[in-house]
Write an enzyme that holds these catalytic residues in place. Sequence first.
Site, PDB file in Angstrom:
ATOM      1  CE  LYS A   1      -3.789  -1.979   2.798  1.00 23.46           C
ATOM      2  NZ  LYS A   1      -4.918  -1.760   1.896  1.00 23.46           N
TER       3      LYS A   1
ATOM      4  NE  ARG B   1     -10.831 -10.143  -1.658  1.00 19.15           N
ATOM      5  CZ  ARG B   1     -11.150  -9.210  -2.542  1.00 19.15           C
ATOM      6  NH1 ARG B   1     -11.476  -9.547  -3.769  1.00 19.15           N
ATOM      7  NH2 ARG B   1     -11.151  -7.930  -2.204  1.00 19.15           N
TER       8      ARG B   1
END
Length: 463
Positions: free
Chosen positions: A240, A314
Amino acid sequence: MTDLEATLRPDHGQPARTIVLVEPDGWDDWLTRQPQRIRAAIAAHRVAGKAGTTAILPGEEAEDWSALAIATPDDMLWPLAKLAETLPADTYRLAGREPGMAAFGWALAQHRFARYRGRDDDRGPRVLLTGEPVRIAQVLRLVAATASVRDFVDTGAADLGPAELEGAAEALATAHGADIVVTRGDALRLSFPMVHIVGQAAASGREPRMIELFWGDLAHPRVAIVGKGVCFDSGGLDIKSSAGMRLMKKDMGGAAHALALAGLVMDAALPVRLHLLIPAVENAISGNAFRPGDVLPSRLGPTVENTNTDAEGRLVLADALARAAEEVPELILDFATLTGAARVALGPDLPAAFANDDRLAAELLAAGEEVGDPLWRLPLWRGYEDMLKSDVADLVNAPDSGFAGAVTAALFLQRFVPADIAWAHLDTFAWRPVARPGRPKGGEAYGLRASFRLLEARYGQRS
């Protein structure tokens, strides 16, 4: 720090300052009936009868003042919270009516996260009297659960890693006589391979683990609560930006919600067999970090081509959902700070709710409306399932298109939940970017009260 349990007390007619509630539609009529001193104070403070406005009303003597809140009886929650934030320590009574759920806002407004502060709000409690003593304990449980979510999310990642989440689950188990199972190391690698792979780059002491708590009578309906426990998310090798990483201490917000909801279920002694699951990891970067293009095995069996190491939540949730389904619950609820796409679509205040069962979705949304904790349903649109196709594995974790990010993430999770088990997935922000009355900037519980109300409605009547 204010003792939150001291903020609500049974009303036995003891002396208290008055809080006057005026509805916006009746403002002009109310104002014309007030003595000149009150009309003058209202004019001086430019109070115009707008909902949510609060003010101080002077009495005949200087010490006889009272407080004003402009709100409808059905929408007092945050106007009363605003007063609780601003009024001095004292005892108060709402004139002519019971506070109801607004008592929740009153008490919660006095919570402060003070772990890292040298000084705290030392005004003492602002006490609200209510003639509903049984309801006080119920409201305070909701306040404590919400405050716990805020505190977890606001805690820096250096002080809250997988081990600390395990400790929180152990404390919850001890408090309620529950059983806890924690899977780590080689057992994790074999049993929960995606949890292991996502967390394998973390430093010593912050190793990944699967935390499971079991509580309740085996004869009762089974309910599973799953929470994403990514204690810090660097993005992995798909790192990020600095700005994107700034708030990633909150990436375990799903786990914070799951722990709080499990606590509420056990506090209320709902007649369910509860299974709490928290895959706890740190998505770190080191020489053994998982890579884009790696193909990951899963607990359920399908292989996953990793197309983005920053779509790790996920992956760990998929293993947890597969494990939850093995117990054949009649309901699975999962919480996750999963996608930026949900925030783009709905903003910070509305969790995106997905469900594979229309009745469950309707009940969940209705519960949110009932308790002032709204959700918004997004579709598990089957037309987007092709986006999850992989050239080399059974599916990818993140499509390259960038379209419908919240939907495709939910569709990915759905692959790991049997169609005959009712399941709801809450993609929540767990953060409030701008302070509002009773809701400071920082960690926030979204969908917690709605989910608990759903469980109360489904199972409470069986008590």
